[in-house]
Design a protein around this motif. Structure first.
Motif, PDB file in Angstrom:
ATOM      1  N   VAL A  29      33.178  31.134  43.235  1.00 48.69           N
ATOM      2  CA  VAL A  29      34.452  31.862  43.321  1.00 48.69           C
ATOM      3  C   VAL A  29      35.616  30.960  42.937  1.00 48.69           C
ATOM      4  O   VAL A  29      36.501  31.346  42.168  1.00 48.69           O
ATOM      5  CB  VAL A  29      34.629  32.447  44.739  1.00 48.69           C
ATOM      6  CG1 VAL A  29      36.048  32.965  44.936  1.00 48.69           C
ATOM      7  CG2 VAL A  29      33.615  33.552  44.989  1.00 48.69           C
ATOM      8  N   ARG A  33      37.995  31.372  39.680  1.00 45.42           N
ATOM      9  CA  ARG A  33      39.433  31.523  39.922  1.00 45.42           C
ATOM     10  C   ARG A  33      40.242  30.543  39.070  1.00 45.42           C
ATOM     11  O   ARG A  33      41.370  30.834  38.675  1.00 45.42           O
ATOM     12  CB  ARG A  33      39.713  31.296  41.409  1.00 45.42           C
ATOM     13  CG  ARG A  33      41.147  31.546  41.839  1.00 45.42           C
ATOM     14  CD  ARG A  33      41.292  31.363  43.328  1.00 45.42           C
ATOM     15  NE  ARG A  33      40.647  32.445  44.070  1.00 45.42           N
ATOM     16  CZ  ARG A  33      39.856  32.281  45.114  1.00 45.42           C
ATOM     17  NH1 ARG A  33      39.572  31.050  45.540  1.00 45.42           N
ATOM     18  NH2 ARG A  33      39.335  33.313  45.735  1.00 45.42           N
ATOM     19  N   ARG A  77      34.692  36.460  50.208  1.00 44.36           N
ATOM     20  CA  ARG A  77      34.208  35.733  49.028  1.00 44.36           C
ATOM     21  C   ARG A  77      33.274  36.594  48.180  1.00 44.36           C
ATOM     22  O   ARG A  77      33.308  36.537  46.953  1.00 44.36           O
ATOM     23  CB  ARG A  77      33.490  34.450  49.451  1.00 44.36           C
ATOM     24  CG  ARG A  77      34.428  33.340  49.837  1.00 44.36           C
ATOM     25  CD  ARG A  77      33.759  31.974  49.785  1.00 44.36           C
ATOM     26  NE  ARG A  77      34.750  30.962  50.121  1.00 44.36           N
ATOM     27  CZ  ARG A  77      35.012  30.567  51.361  1.00 44.36           C
ATOM     28  NH1 ARG A  77      34.328  31.080  52.368  1.00 44.36           N
ATOM     29  NH2 ARG A  77      35.933  29.659  51.591  1.00 44.36           N
ATOM     30  N   THR A  78      32.411  37.366  48.821  1.00 46.16           N
ATOM     31  CA  THR A  78      31.521  38.219  48.033  1.00 46.16           C
ATOM     32  C   THR A  78      32.322  39.266  47.269  1.00 46.16           C
ATOM     33  O   THR A  78      31.981  39.607  46.130  1.00 46.16           O
ATOM     34  CB  THR A  78      30.471  38.904  48.923  1.00 46.16           C
ATOM     35  OG1 THR A  78      31.120  39.645  49.953  1.00 46.16           O
ATOM     36  CG2 THR A  78      29.547  37.883  49.551  1.00 46.16           C
ATOM     37  N   ALA A  80      35.361  38.823  46.152  1.00 44.10           N
ATOM     38  CA  ALA A  80      35.976  38.100  45.039  1.00 44.10           C
ATOM     39  C   ALA A  80      34.969  37.873  43.925  1.00 44.10           C
ATOM     40  O   ALA A  80      35.282  38.040  42.734  1.00 44.10           O
ATOM     41  CB  ALA A  80      36.544  36.770  45.524  1.00 44.10           C
ATOM     42  N   LEU A  81      33.735  37.504  44.288  1.00 41.66           N
ATOM     43  CA  LEU A  81      32.694  37.320  43.273  1.00 41.66           C
ATOM     44  C   LEU A  81      32.445  38.618  42.520  1.00 41.66           C
ATOM     45  O   LEU A  81      32.349  38.614  41.280  1.00 41.66           O
ATOM     46  CB  LEU A  81      31.398  36.842  43.935  1.00 41.66           C
ATOM     47  CG  LEU A  81      30.193  36.714  43.001  1.00 41.66           C
ATOM     48  CD1 LEU A  81      30.421  35.606  41.980  1.00 41.66           C
ATOM     49  CD2 LEU A  81      28.918  36.461  43.803  1.00 41.66           C
TER      50      LEU A  81
END
Length: 373
Positions: A29, A33, A77-78, A80-81
């Motif tokens: 991530v 980014r 986070r998942t 965002a992934l």
């Protein structure tokens, strides 16, 4: 620029991340980014690794995060992934096992295999850099009866509960060494198992020599208090300086014999006692998973717990150019440390591939956090 597919099952990213546990997910991530094209390769069907293993949607778990620390941070986070995958800036190769990494020109080539309904499907990833977040596996010590059905790893018992919502048994003895035992016992008891004893080979008095470190990490003290409270709440007996010396049963474990350990760690004659159970969850800590790294020639060191771990510099680089590592591969330190190391490694990779950028305040804060953990 999106990740380029150079053929069926073939990809050409800037960075390949091996492992989608806390370290690998955080690194993927952070790298995406910062503008890197990322391929995240993991043997699991969903991100999270062993630490954030969670039930498949079909099991209908109403609170999948109930057995996890930092669940909200993980789901963020998942998400965002998933966003980077939709934008084409990342590819998540789930259910793929990386079996080798080899140098190729100025980069590296990864070979992975995925078991499917139509046979094994291969994938090839050619990357400018590789970040190894391969995690760890349990250390097991054999004893008479350890191959009986119902004898499972301590982490394996937790994985059964987190991923399948099943218990290894109704009456489970938890044994071995290390703080993972307390977490396993508490989660099994909370899920309805009877845990008559936690059989710990060591003694928690050893932590008294690290009071300054613990005071700098109050979350660890709170976690220990939480686990201790769980043992009291569920009536679980804590036997320190004890070990399981034999598992008994015909067809499956029916009881274990535990004995007190002497100063040389050998069982003391005449101290054995038998505890009825239908499952034994046993493990003696964790060992870094280093096969890919050592095959590449990455240097190792002997960590404080006696295991081999990778030699890493302040930017999470290994001794082999183009290879970074984060998480348990550099020494067993837990999920929170793994996340910080994953982010630091991604920042370092981005600097190396996109051009020198002066260290930023966030990077300095992450390094301080890493050192404290």
């Amino acid at each position: 620029m999106p990740v380029r597919a150079t053929g069926p099952g073939s990809y050409d990213p800037d960075l390949a991340v091996v492992g989608a546990g806390p370290a690998g997910l955080a690194a993927a991530v952070e790298a995406a980014r910062r503008g890197l094209r990322v391929v995240l390769v993991d043997a699991g069907e969903r991100p999270g690794g062993q630490y954030h293993r969670h039930p498949a949607p079909g099991l209908g778990a109403r609170r999948p995060g109930a057995l996890h620390h930092d669940w909200r941070e993980f789901t963020r986070r998942t998400a965002a992934l998933d966003g980077f995958v939709r934008a084409g800036r990342a590819v998540h190769l789930a259910g793929h096992h990386v079996w080798t990494v080899v140098p190729e020109g100025t980069g590296l080539r990864l070979h992975a295999v995925a078991a499917g309904d139509d046979g094994d499907a291969a994938a090839t990833v050619r990357a400018r850099a590789v970040l190894l977040a391969t995690g760890s596996h349990e250390r097991q010590l054999p004893f008479p009866g350890w191959t009986l059905p119902g004898v499972v790893g301590a982490g394996g018992a937790q994985a059964m509960l987190k991923g399948g919502l099943v218990l290894p048994g109704r009456r489970v003895v938890v044994a071995g060494g290390g703080p993972l035992l307390l977490a396993v016992a508490g989660s099994l008891a909370a899920a309805g198992a009877r845990v008559p004893a936690v059989v710990e080979a060591g003694t928690y008095l050893g932590y008294s020599g690290f009071v300054p470190v613990l005071l700098r990490n109050p979350a660890k003290l709170a976690e220990g208090a939480l686990h201790g409270g769980a043992l009291l709440r569920y009536g679980t007996r804590l036997l320190t300086r004890h070990a399981v010396v034999e598992a008994h049963g015909s067809g499956r474990v029916e009881a274990v014999t535990v004995a007190r350990l002497g100063p040389d760690w050998r069982p003391l004659p005449g101290t054995g006692r038998r505890i009825p159970c239908d499952a034994l969850a046993v493990g003696h800590g964790l060992v870094p998973q280093l096969e890919l790294a050592t095959a590449l020639g990455c240097a190792t060191r002997t960590a404080a717990d006696g295991t081999a771990a990778l030699v890493l510099d302040a930017e999470q680089s290994t001794s082999v150019p183009g290879i970074w590592a984060a998480g348990e591969a550099g020494g067993i330190g837990g999920a929170r440390l793994a996340v910080v190391e994953g982010e630091l490694a991604a920042i370092s990779v981005a600097r190396a591939l996109l051009g020198g950028r002066a260290p930023e305040p966030r990077e300095a804060a992450l390094r301080r956090h890493r050192d404290r953990l």
